[in-house]
Design a protein around this motif. Structure first.
Motif, mmCIF file in Angstrom:
data_model
loop_
_atom_site.group_PDB
_atom_site.id
_atom_site.type_symbol
_atom_site.label_atom_id
_atom_site.label_comp_id
_atom_site.label_asym_id
_atom_site.label_seq_id
_atom_site.Cartn_x
_atom_site.Cartn_y
_atom_site.Cartn_z
ATOM 1 N N MET A 64 -10.774 -10.216 -44.421
ATOM 2 C CA MET A 64 -12.090 -9.643 -44.151
ATOM 3 C C MET A 64 -12.022 -8.860 -42.841
ATOM 4 O O MET A 64 -11.278 -9.203 -41.937
ATOM 5 C CB MET A 64 -13.154 -10.744 -44.018
ATOM 6 N N LYS A 65 -12.861 -7.838 -42.774
ATOM 7 C CA LYS A 65 -12.896 -6.973 -41.601
ATOM 8 C C LYS A 65 -14.301 -6.973 -41.013
ATOM 9 O O LYS A 65 -15.289 -6.952 -41.745
ATOM 10 C CB LYS A 65 -12.545 -5.548 -42.044
ATOM 11 N N ILE A 66 -14.375 -6.940 -39.696
ATOM 12 C CA ILE A 66 -15.675 -6.864 -39.022
ATOM 13 C C ILE A 66 -16.172 -5.424 -39.058
ATOM 14 O O ILE A 66 -15.435 -4.496 -38.726
ATOM 15 C CB ILE A 66 -15.553 -7.324 -37.554
ATOM 16 N N GLU B 240 -10.366 -6.594 -35.369
ATOM 17 C CA GLU B 240 -11.185 -6.221 -36.511
ATOM 18 C C GLU B 240 -10.950 -7.147 -37.713
ATOM 19 O O GLU B 240 -11.873 -7.477 -38.452
ATOM 20 C CB GLU B 240 -10.851 -4.777 -36.894
ATOM 21 N N THR B 241 -9.717 -7.544 -37.886
ATOM 22 C CA THR B 241 -9.387 -8.397 -39.029
ATOM 23 C C THR B 241 -9.741 -9.842 -38.712
ATOM 24 O O THR B 241 -9.411 -10.356 -37.644
ATOM 25 C CB THR B 241 -7.885 -8.280 -39.356
ATOM 26 N N ARG C 134 -10.372 -17.495 -36.852
ATOM 27 C CA ARG C 134 -11.561 -16.902 -36.225
ATOM 28 C C ARG C 134 -12.762 -16.856 -37.166
ATOM 29 O O ARG C 134 -13.865 -16.506 -36.750
ATOM 30 C CB ARG C 134 -11.236 -15.464 -35.784
ATOM 31 N N ARG C 135 -12.553 -17.223 -38.407
ATOM 32 C CA ARG C 135 -13.573 -16.948 -39.415
ATOM 33 C C ARG C 135 -14.917 -17.625 -39.114
ATOM 34 O O ARG C 135 -15.972 -16.993 -39.211
ATOM 35 C CB ARG C 135 -13.061 -17.382 -40.779
ATOM 36 N N SER D 117 -16.586 -6.910 -44.305
ATOM 37 C CA SER D 117 -16.221 -6.218 -45.540
ATOM 38 C C SER D 117 -14.833 -6.674 -45.960
ATOM 39 O O SER D 117 -14.017 -7.073 -45.121
ATOM 40 C CB SER D 117 -16.253 -4.711 -45.350
ATOM 41 N N GLU D 118 -14.568 -6.592 -47.233
ATOM 42 C CA GLU D 118 -13.241 -6.946 -47.711
ATOM 43 C C GLU D 118 -12.286 -5.831 -47.342
ATOM 44 O O GLU D 118 -12.582 -4.664 -47.537
ATOM 45 C CB GLU D 118 -13.279 -7.181 -49.224
#
Ligand code: SF4
Length: 66
Positions: free
Chosen positions: A3-5, A39-40, A45-46, A64-65
């Motif tokens: 996932m990306k921020i 970003e990833t 960190r999730r 976002s994926e």
């Protein structure tokens, strides 16, 4: 799948709520500009990043994926 921020820069008011929730993913500089440090979203960190997304008072954060 990672996932990306995603930051909606038009909404962000640099109040630092996300920095407190996820200090390894976000920082504010001396000009009160928000930076995404990573970003990833790694598994470690999730939880913090999801908390930041929930707590952002401007709804400026999403994932976002990749
Ligand atoms: S919590 Fe939201 S409004 Fe505040 S700095 Fe982070 S992204 Fe910007």
């Amino acid at each position: 799948m990672s996932m990306k921020i995603v930051v909606d820069w038009d909404r962000c008011e640099a109040n630092g709520v996300c920095v407190r929730a996820a200090p390894t993913s976000f920082s504010l500089d001396e000009k009160d500009q928000l930076h995404v440090l990573a970003e990833t979203v790694t598994p470690e960190r999730r939880a913090q990043v999801e908390q930041a997304v929930r707590e952002c008072p401007k709804q400026a954060l999403s994932l976002s994926e990749d």
